[in-house]
Scaffold this motif. Structure first.
Motif, PDB file in Angstrom:
ATOM      1  N   VAL A  72       0.844  -1.203   0.000  1.00  0.00           N
ATOM      2  CA  VAL A  72       0.000   0.000   0.000  1.00  0.00           C
ATOM      3  C   VAL A  72       0.874   1.247   0.000  1.00  0.00           C
ATOM      4  CG1 VAL A  72      -1.646   1.352   1.352  1.00  0.00           C
ATOM      5  CG2 VAL A  72      -1.956  -1.112   1.123  1.00  0.00           C
ATOM      6  N   CYS A  73       1.924   1.220   0.810  1.00  0.00           N
ATOM      7  CA  CYS A  73       2.833   2.358   0.924  1.00  0.00           C
ATOM      8  C   CYS A  73       3.516   2.653  -0.410  1.00  0.00           C
ATOM      9  CB  CYS A  73       3.856   2.066   2.011  1.00  0.00           C
ATOM     10  SG  CYS A  73       5.049   3.378   2.308  1.00  0.00           S
ATOM     11  N   GLU A  74       3.977   1.599  -1.105  1.00  0.00           N
ATOM     12  CA  GLU A  74       4.683   1.784  -2.368  1.00  0.00           C
ATOM     13  C   GLU A  74       3.752   2.181  -3.505  1.00  0.00           C
ATOM     14  OE1 GLU A  74       6.619  -1.932  -2.783  1.00  0.00           O
ATOM     15  OE2 GLU A  74       8.162  -1.520  -1.269  1.00  0.00           O
ATOM     16  N   GLU A  75       2.529   1.644  -3.488  1.00  0.00           N
ATOM     17  CA  GLU A  75       1.575   1.962  -4.559  1.00  0.00           C
ATOM     18  C   GLU A  75       0.942   3.334  -4.385  1.00  0.00           C
ATOM     19  OE1 GLU A  75      -1.195  -1.237  -4.356  1.00  0.00           O
ATOM     20  OE2 GLU A  75       0.262  -2.769  -4.988  1.00  0.00           O
ATOM     21  N   GLN A  76       0.773   3.773  -3.142  1.00  0.00           N
ATOM     22  CA  GLN A  76       0.112   5.053  -2.874  1.00  0.00           C
ATOM     23  C   GLN A  76       0.903   5.845  -1.825  1.00  0.00           C
ATOM     24  OE1 GLN A  76      -3.932   4.145  -1.760  1.00  0.00           O
ATOM     25  NE2 GLN A  76      -4.277   2.865  -3.540  1.00  0.00           N
ATOM     26  N   PRO A  77       2.119   6.253  -2.178  1.00  0.00           N
ATOM     27  CA  PRO A  77       2.967   6.932  -1.186  1.00  0.00           C
ATOM     28  C   PRO A  77       2.386   8.251  -0.680  1.00  0.00           C
ATOM     29  CG  PRO A  77       3.914   7.108  -3.386  1.00  0.00           C
ATOM     30  CD  PRO A  77       2.786   6.116  -3.488  1.00  0.00           C
ATOM     31  N   SER A  78       1.587   8.932  -1.510  1.00  0.00           N
ATOM     32  CA  SER A  78       1.024  10.208  -1.076  1.00  0.00           C
ATOM     33  C   SER A  78       0.066  10.030   0.096  1.00  0.00           C
ATOM     34  CB  SER A  78       0.295  10.888  -2.232  1.00  0.00           C
ATOM     35  OG  SER A  78      -0.777  10.085  -2.709  1.00  0.00           O
ATOM     36  N   SER A  79      -0.546   8.857   0.192  1.00  0.00           N
ATOM     37  CA  SER A  79      -1.500   8.609   1.279  1.00  0.00           C
ATOM     38  C   SER A  79      -0.795   8.485   2.623  1.00  0.00           C
ATOM     39  CB  SER A  79      -2.292   7.338   1.004  1.00  0.00           C
ATOM     40  OG  SER A  79      -1.438   6.204   1.021  1.00  0.00           O
ATOM     41  N   MET A  80       0.508   8.178   2.616  1.00  0.00           N
ATOM     42  CA  MET A  80       1.210   7.944   3.871  1.00  0.00           C
ATOM     43  C   MET A  80       1.328   9.215   4.703  1.00  0.00           C
ATOM     44  SD  MET A  80       1.383   4.822   3.606  1.00  0.00           S
ATOM     45  CE  MET A  80       2.095   4.578   5.225  1.00  0.00           C
ATOM     46  N   ASN A  81       1.364  10.382   4.049  1.00  0.00           N
ATOM     47  CA  ASN A  81       1.362  11.623   4.819  1.00  0.00           C
ATOM     48  C   ASN A  81       0.109  11.724   5.679  1.00  0.00           C
ATOM     49  OD1 ASN A  81       3.803  12.549   3.926  1.00  0.00           O
ATOM     50  ND2 ASN A  81       2.971  13.893   2.360  1.00  0.00           N
ATOM     51  N   ALA A  82      -1.049  11.397   5.082  1.00  0.00           N
ATOM     52  CA  ALA A  82      -2.315  11.449   5.822  1.00  0.00           C
ATOM     53  C   ALA A  82      -2.344  10.391   6.913  1.00  0.00           C
ATOM     54  CB  ALA A  82      -3.487  11.259   4.867  1.00  0.00           C
ATOM     55  N   VAL A  83      -1.795   9.220   6.630  1.00  0.00           N
ATOM     56  CA  VAL A  83      -1.737   8.151   7.636  1.00  0.00           C
ATOM     57  C   VAL A  83      -0.876   8.600   8.818  1.00  0.00           C
ATOM     58  CG1 VAL A  83      -0.887   5.813   8.104  1.00  0.00           C
ATOM     59  CG2 VAL A  83      -2.171   6.272   6.013  1.00  0.00           C
ATOM     60  N   ILE A  84       0.279   9.210   8.530  1.00  0.00           N
ATOM     61  CA  ILE A  84       1.177   9.684   9.583  1.00  0.00           C
ATOM     62  C   ILE A  84       0.487  10.746  10.437  1.00  0.00           C
ATOM     63  CG2 ILE A  84       3.289  11.012   9.997  1.00  0.00           C
ATOM     64  CD1 ILE A  84       4.474   9.533   7.554  1.00  0.00           C
ATOM     65  N   VAL A  85      -0.200  11.683   9.780  1.00  0.00           N
ATOM     66  CA  VAL A  85      -0.945  12.710  10.514  1.00  0.00           C
ATOM     67  C   VAL A  85      -1.980  12.061  11.419  1.00  0.00           C
ATOM     68  CG1 VAL A  85      -2.663  14.548  10.253  1.00  0.00           C
ATOM     69  CG2 VAL A  85      -0.595  14.588   8.869  1.00  0.00           C
ATOM     70  N   GLY A  86      -2.689  11.056  10.898  1.00  0.00           N
ATOM     71  CA  GLY A  86      -3.729  10.397  11.680  1.00  0.00           C
ATOM     72  C   GLY A  86      -3.185   9.650  12.878  1.00  0.00           C
ATOM     73  N   ILE A  87      -2.083   8.915  12.697  1.00  0.00           N
ATOM     74  CA  ILE A  87      -1.484   8.170  13.813  1.00  0.00           C
ATOM     75  C   ILE A  87      -0.996   9.144  14.884  1.00  0.00           C
ATOM     76  CG2 ILE A  87       0.390   6.626  14.498  1.00  0.00           C
ATOM     77  CD1 ILE A  87       0.270   5.453  11.655  1.00  0.00           C
ATOM     78  N   ARG A  88      -0.336  10.201  14.432  1.00  0.00           N
ATOM     79  CA  ARG A  88       0.168  11.211  15.365  1.00  0.00           C
ATOM     80  C   ARG A  88      -0.987  11.843  16.143  1.00  0.00           C
ATOM     81  NH1 ARG A  88       3.887  15.081  12.206  1.00  0.00           N
ATOM     82  NH2 ARG A  88       4.973  13.105  11.956  1.00  0.00           N
ATOM     83  N   ARG A  89      -2.066  12.128  15.455  1.00  0.00           N
ATOM     84  CA  ARG A  89      -3.247  12.707  16.093  1.00  0.00           C
ATOM     85  C   ARG A  89      -3.806  11.754  17.143  1.00  0.00           C
ATOM     86  NH1 ARG A  89      -7.093  14.973  11.677  1.00  0.00           N
ATOM     87  NH2 ARG A  89      -5.286  16.347  11.461  1.00  0.00           N
ATOM     88  N   GLY A  90      -3.803  10.464  16.820  1.00  0.00           N
ATOM     89  CA  GLY A  90      -4.294   9.469  17.765  1.00  0.00           C
ATOM     90  C   GLY A  90      -3.421   9.384  19.004  1.00  0.00           C
TER      91      GLY A  90
END
Length: 369
Positions: A72-90
């Motif tokens: 998922v990370c390699e196919e959609q690297p742009s999404s990882m910024n949002a994932v990182i923001v979400g984990i950090r927020r959690g």
């Protein structure tokens, strides 16, 4: 190789495997954090909601990602910024919710993040899975609506539809459906891969999957309906409405209540979760569930990621969890008088300067022994 050297070598291999097992996707939330050598108590979780664009390089550098997550990370690297923001927020919301309690959601060190707590299967494990899963959905939904991701946008599926109440769906609703689907695919991957490799349903994996889903449901539960009136002089002859994300504080408050009401469970013969002691009462999808009781968080136990409450600030007059009696576990507390000197009674003089007095304030600070 001698027996002693072989034993030491074997121990290192076991230790490496344990550390690798404890590392997981939650480590993404620590990217950009300052991790001083003094220890995990000093971790500074990044508070920015705009992490750098890490790109595909992050996929191989983060420890503990399973195959599906790397794909998922390699196919959609742009999404990882949002994932990182979400984990950090959690993580930050977890710390906010538990800041006055014996367990205060402190990262446990190295690549583990919450490794020791995650292996316990306790109520705290349940909350971490729930709040971080919710954070990923929240971060992805925001990114979709802001146009930061090419594979999604805001939700227009109900645009133009009328309701019996006389208003129409319109505008651009936050696309929580896409974010939920993506989060399920990414966040649930370790447990699903574990179940696939072992070919059996492990109660711990099922517990984690259930709590991940409960966190995602919390976002859907608090989606807000926003409306705008149309008509002559604001008469509201026609009302257009859309769905908007809740604040993450609302989600955190809700999941904290679920933590307080969390359910002790076991695994049914038919591979379904059930309550211990109240078997006729079903486990609901939005419940947070756990399989083991929480340890004693009063005494420091570094080997198990427990920092104890010694040195924690407490409230002398409170009867809640932040009160010195409860937080200090009956050990007592130290009192320190701190003097603050501030500027006060400031006056503006024409023209153009300000004069102030110096005011001294003495505060008593209480810390657990």
């Amino acid at each position: 190789m001698g027996r002693g050297k072989w034993t030491a070598h074997f121990a290192l291999i076991v230790l490496f495997r344990i550390n690798l097992a404890l590392a997981n996707w939650m480590y993404l939330g620590m990217l950009g954090a300052s991790m001083p050598s003094e220890g995990p108590k000093n971790y500074d979780i990044p508070r920015s909601d705009e992490p750098a664009n890490y790109g595909t390089s992050i996929c191989s550098s983060v420890p503990g990602l399973v195959t599906k997550q790397k794909n998922v990370c390699e196919e959609q690297p742009s999404s990882m910024n949002a994932v990182i923001v979400g984990i950090r927020r959690g993580i930050l919301e977890c710390q906010q919710q538990f800041q006055s309690e014996r367990w205060n959601c402190t990262p446990e060190g190295d690549d583990n993040v919450f490794g020791y707590t995650l292996t316990r299967g306790s109520r705290e494990t349940a909350f971490i899975h729930g709040i971080l899963s919710a954070g990923v959905v929240h971060g992805l939904t925001e990114a979709c609506s802001a146009g930061n991701l090419t594979m999604c946008s805001c939700d227009r599926s109900q645009e133009g539809l009328s309701t019996p109440e006389g208003w129409k769906w319109g505008g651009c609703s936050d696309n929580v459906q896409f974010a939920t689907m993506f989060a399920r695919h990414f966040v649930d991957a370790p447990e699903k891969e574990s179940r696939k490799s072992s070919r059996k349903r492990d109660v711990r994996d099922m517990m984690n999957l259930h709590n991940n889903n409960a966190g995602r449901l919390a976002i859907s539960r608090y989606m807000q309906r926003k409306c705008r009136c149309h008509g002559v002089s604001g008469s509201c002859e026609l009302k257009t409405c859309w769905k908007k994300l809740p604040s993450f504080v609302e989600v955190g408050n809700y999941l904290k209540r679920k933590y307080d009401e969390s359910v002790l469970i076991s695994l049914k013969p038919r591979k379904r979760l059930r309550r211990r002691g109240k078997r006729k009462v079903p486990v609901r999808k939005d419940d947070l569930v756990y399989i083991n009781k929480s340890p004693n968080y009063c005494i420091e136990d570094p080997a198990n990621g427990i920092f104890g409450t010694s040195g924690r600030l407490c409230n002398k007059t409170s009867t809640g969890p932040d009160g010195c009696n409860l937080l200090c576990c009956g050990r007592g507390y130290n009192t320190q008088v701190v003097t603050h000197v501030n500027r006060c009674h400031c006056k503006f003089h024409w023209c153009c300067y300000v004069t102030c007095r110096k005011c001294t304030t003495e505060l008593e600070i209480y810390t657990c022994k």
